[in-house]
Motif scaffolding. Structure first.
Motif, PDB file in Angstrom:
ATOM      1  N   ARG A 217       0.835  -1.376   0.054  1.00  0.00           N
ATOM      2  CA  ARG A 217      -0.128  -0.012   0.129  1.00  0.00           C
ATOM      3  C   ARG A 217       0.734   1.039  -0.050  1.00  0.00           C
ATOM      4  NH1 ARG A 217      -2.908  -3.059   3.871  1.00  0.00           N
ATOM      5  NH2 ARG A 217      -2.189  -1.827   5.594  1.00  0.00           N
ATOM      6  N   ALA A 218       1.977   1.345   0.587  1.00  0.00           N
ATOM      7  CA  ALA A 218       2.802   2.545   0.794  1.00  0.00           C
ATOM      8  C   ALA A 218       3.425   2.577  -0.431  1.00  0.00           C
ATOM      9  CB  ALA A 218       3.993   2.197   1.725  1.00  0.00           C
ATOM     10  N   VAL A 219       3.452   1.970  -1.522  1.00  0.00           N
ATOM     11  CA  VAL A 219       4.119   1.979  -2.675  1.00  0.00           C
ATOM     12  C   VAL A 219       3.113   2.439  -3.782  1.00  0.00           C
ATOM     13  CG1 VAL A 219       5.546   0.962  -4.654  1.00  0.00           C
ATOM     14  CG2 VAL A 219       6.153   0.563  -2.529  1.00  0.00           C
ATOM     15  N   ALA A 222       0.349   5.422  -2.481  1.00  0.00           N
ATOM     16  CA  ALA A 222       0.789   6.526  -1.820  1.00  0.00           C
ATOM     17  C   ALA A 222       0.122   7.715  -2.006  1.00  0.00           C
ATOM     18  CB  ALA A 222       2.413   6.764  -2.426  1.00  0.00           C
ATOM     19  N   ASP A 223      -0.617   8.090  -2.987  1.00  0.00           N
ATOM     20  CA  ASP A 223      -1.353   9.243  -2.828  1.00  0.00           C
ATOM     21  C   ASP A 223      -3.000   8.918  -2.435  1.00  0.00           C
ATOM     22  OD1 ASP A 223      -2.488   7.818  -5.219  1.00  0.00           O
ATOM     23  OD2 ASP A 223      -2.426   9.343  -6.347  1.00  0.00           O
ATOM     24  N   LYS A 234       6.753   6.894  -7.966  1.00  0.00           N
ATOM     25  CA  LYS A 234       8.002   7.130  -7.481  1.00  0.00           C
ATOM     26  C   LYS A 234       8.311   5.947  -6.386  1.00  0.00           C
ATOM     27  CE  LYS A 234       8.178  12.104  -8.035  1.00  0.00           C
ATOM     28  NZ  LYS A 234       8.603  13.268  -7.417  1.00  0.00           N
ATOM     29  N   GLN A 235       9.627   5.288  -6.416  1.00  0.00           N
ATOM     30  CA  GLN A 235       9.856   4.227  -5.244  1.00  0.00           C
ATOM     31  C   GLN A 235      11.196   4.429  -4.874  1.00  0.00           C
ATOM     32  OE1 GLN A 235       8.806  -0.038  -7.723  1.00  0.00           O
ATOM     33  NE2 GLN A 235       9.166   1.659  -9.237  1.00  0.00           N
ATOM     34  N   ASP A 237      12.208   3.898  -1.926  1.00  0.00           N
ATOM     35  CA  ASP A 237      12.772   2.611  -1.037  1.00  0.00           C
ATOM     36  C   ASP A 237      13.673   1.726  -1.902  1.00  0.00           C
ATOM     37  OD1 ASP A 237      11.747   3.711   1.497  1.00  0.00           O
ATOM     38  OD2 ASP A 237      10.009   2.185   1.291  1.00  0.00           O
TER      39      ASP A 237
END
Length: 594
Positions: A217-219, A222-223, A234-235, A237
């Motif tokens: 979910r964080a990737v 993100a929005d 954008k990645q 990590d």
């Protein structure tokens, strides 16, 4: 190579409904390169005829499934790298821009030709099974295969092999430091790239699984919303993980901070990996499989790929007929009958050669092919149920591919994957690493088809450290006048995509036509000829059905073949990227005059 017009006509009978629309490479740029649009289907370049006697290509050709990855490879070539450095750049960039198909949380196969030594080598970076992955772990209370566990989340993931492969290529074959070759991928991961339709559609298909996991979910959220075409993904990590790989090599991924986060994520989601299993991963160099077909030397993937063995069987069976003299129905009949027999043997015999005895010499021998050929009736299909599903005594998918030839004559055919769309769906928090779901490629329950409909038995059962059987088939073919590098994604259909590509090169087609060629497929079980819509004319379908074949003649297009070729006689390079994939790119960079 002279083109046999009868052969071309016979082959093009399979392409009814398709139009080849090759896009030629643009004019030379100031830096000496030729460029094509991101949606280009091909690239080509040639030098003055006086150079035709050169023993090396006139430059570099790269074909990959995304323009940014092709550009990354060319960037590294301009920085002084060779084909192997470029392969690192292309592979890592595909891991950033094609998470739907591959990534450093997965694995792959790299077929290399080292021009200086003349050696061909197969680098096996297939994922391995953790010790916890026993067949019983994938069964439900009724003893049936737990499909959710086999394709989603931590239990579906094998120990990744791709990062180790990139380190291996840099240390053994490349010219540049690993951190230099990884730089384009790191930059793209950090700055982002535009989401394209396949990523959006694939996410929608896998959304329920993707959104189970915090790291995913964080990737991708993100929005706060799912990926949409045109948005910038954008990645950061993943950029940092690639930086650590470049700075520390093997230890940057398999030990230290990244390894700790991978292990913690798998454990948190209920899986069982151990630190020593990560740290103990090693790529393996294997001898490629070699055989002859007509005037071609074919160099291809050995086990744990099933592709080379299957192609050797199919092509050697087909050598008994002059396919160029056959009508489309009989040509298709014989090709699919040969496919049927090879896929049956794939199911029964093939697995990781480090764990099981695979009778490669016997299965790929001309004598065995002759016996298989004798069982084919020229006018009737043999139902697959009549081919025994029991071993006989023998003596002896979503994925991605890229192809490279450089001016020194080095070659790379590389196929890499995370298996199904977005792999396991699990991104380990803080790493950006999307884990594969390759455990489904094992025979988790003998005789039960996997997600691609292919079955397996004891030879492909999971064991700690074992590599699951694959269909990935990176290949070289070479004749007196031509060298071609090719491969494709497509799960169990990879083998037949590459097979049809070799037959097309044999019939005189160029790389653009090879990449665009309509496709047919048969894999023993289910007993059906699959064909893209328009690949078979209606009267051909009727003739096949009269022979006893079941034909699905209107399937959606599949695959994403990438190929480059060097015509030694004219000293020209060209590349073809599959027009089914609008973001692919083939490009040619001419070498400076010498």
């Amino acid at each position: 190579m002279a083109i046999d017009l009868r052969a071309r006509t016979a082959l093009l009978l399979l392409t009814v409904g398709f139009v080849f629309a090759p896009v030629m490479a643009g004019p030379l740029a100031q830096d000496g390169s030729t460029s094509t649009a991101a949606t280009s289907a091909a690239a080509s370049a040639k030098v003055d005829a006086t150079a035709s006697s050169r023993s090396t290509p006139p430059g570099t050709a790269i074909a990959s499934a995304h323009a940014l990855s092709t550009d990354a490879g060319m960037e590294i070539m301009r920085a002084g790298g060779n084909a192997f450095d470029a392969a690192i750049a292309v592979s890592a960039t595909l891991s950033v821009v094609e998470p739907i198909s591959s990534g450093i949380g997965g694995g792959g196969f790299f077929l290399l030709h080292d021009a200086r030594s003349g050696r061909d080598v197969f680098v096996d970076a297939r994922e391995t099974a953790p010790e916890s992955a026993t067949p019983e772990a994938y069964l439900d209370a009724k003893g049936e295969l737990n499909r959710d566990r086999s394709v989603n989340g931590p239990w579906s993931a094998g120990i990744p092999g791709l990062p180790a492969a990139l380190v291996h290529l840099a240390e053994r074959y490349g010219r540049l430091p690993l951190k230099i070759s990884l730089a384009p991928a790191i930059r793209i991961a950090r700055e982002g790239f535009p989401i394209y339709a396949r990523l959006e559609k694939g996410y929608a298909t896998r959304r329920e699984v993707m959104e189970r996991y915090r790291g995913t979910r964080a990737v991708f959220l993100a929005d706060g919303t799912p990926p949409q075409v045109g948005e910038i993904l954008k990645q950061p990590d993943l950029a940092r993980t690639l930086e650590l790989l470049g700075e520390k090599g093997f230890d940057g991924f398999y030990r230290g901070d990244v390894a700790k986060k991978l292990l913690a994520s798998v454990k948190q989601e209920g899986g069982k990996w151990r630190a020593d299993e990560l740290a103990g991963y090693r790529v393996k160099e294997r001898e490629p499989l070699r055989f002859k077909y007509h005037e071609w030397d074919v160099i291809t993937a050995p086990p744990p790929s099933s592709g080379g063995v299957a192609m050797a069987q199919i092509l050697q069976i087909l050598e008994g007929w002059d396919l160029s003299k056959l009508d489309a129905a009989h040509r298709t009949h014989l090709i699919t009958e040969a496919m049927r027999r090879a896929y049956r043997d794939r199911t029964i015999y093939l697995g990781d050669p480090d764990f099981v005895r695979v009778p490669v010499a016997r299965l790929t021998s001309p004598e065995y092919a002759a016996g298989q050929r004798a069982s084919i009736h020229p006018e009737k299909a043999l139902p697959s149920e009549l081919l025994s599903g029991q071993p006989a005594p023998l003596e002896d998918d979503e994925t991605t591919h890229f192809s490279i030839i450089d001016a020194e004559g080095n070659r790379v055919a590389a196929t890499q994957t995370v298996n199904l769309l977005y792999g396991s769906g699990l991104v380990a928090p803080g790493t950006g690493v999307l884990l594969n779901n390759e455990m489904d490629d094992f025979a988790l329950r003998p005789g039960t088809p996997n997600a691609f409909g292919v079955m397996g038995f004891e030879a492909n059962a999971p064991k700690a450290g074992k590599r699951m059987l694959s269909s990935m088939t990176p290949s070289f073919i070479e004749s007196k006048d031509k060298v071609a590098v090719l491969g494709a994604p497509g799960g169990s259909r990879i083998i037949t995509e590459v097979l049809l590509g070799i037959l097309a090169y044999d019939d005189g087609l160029d790389s653009r036509q090879v990449a665009a060629l309509p496709r047919i497929h048969h894999q023993w079980m289910p007993d059906v000829i699959s064909a893209e819509a328009g690949a078979l004319a209606p009267d051909t379908v009727k003739a096949l059905e009269a022979m006893g074949h079941k034909v699905n003649a209107a399937e959606q297009p599949w695959g994403n073949l990438q190929t480059v070729a060097w015509d030694k006689a004219s000293n020209t390079l060209d590349g073809g990227t599959d027009p089914r994939n609008p973001v692919g790119k083939a490009d040619v960079l001419l070498a400076p005059a010498r």
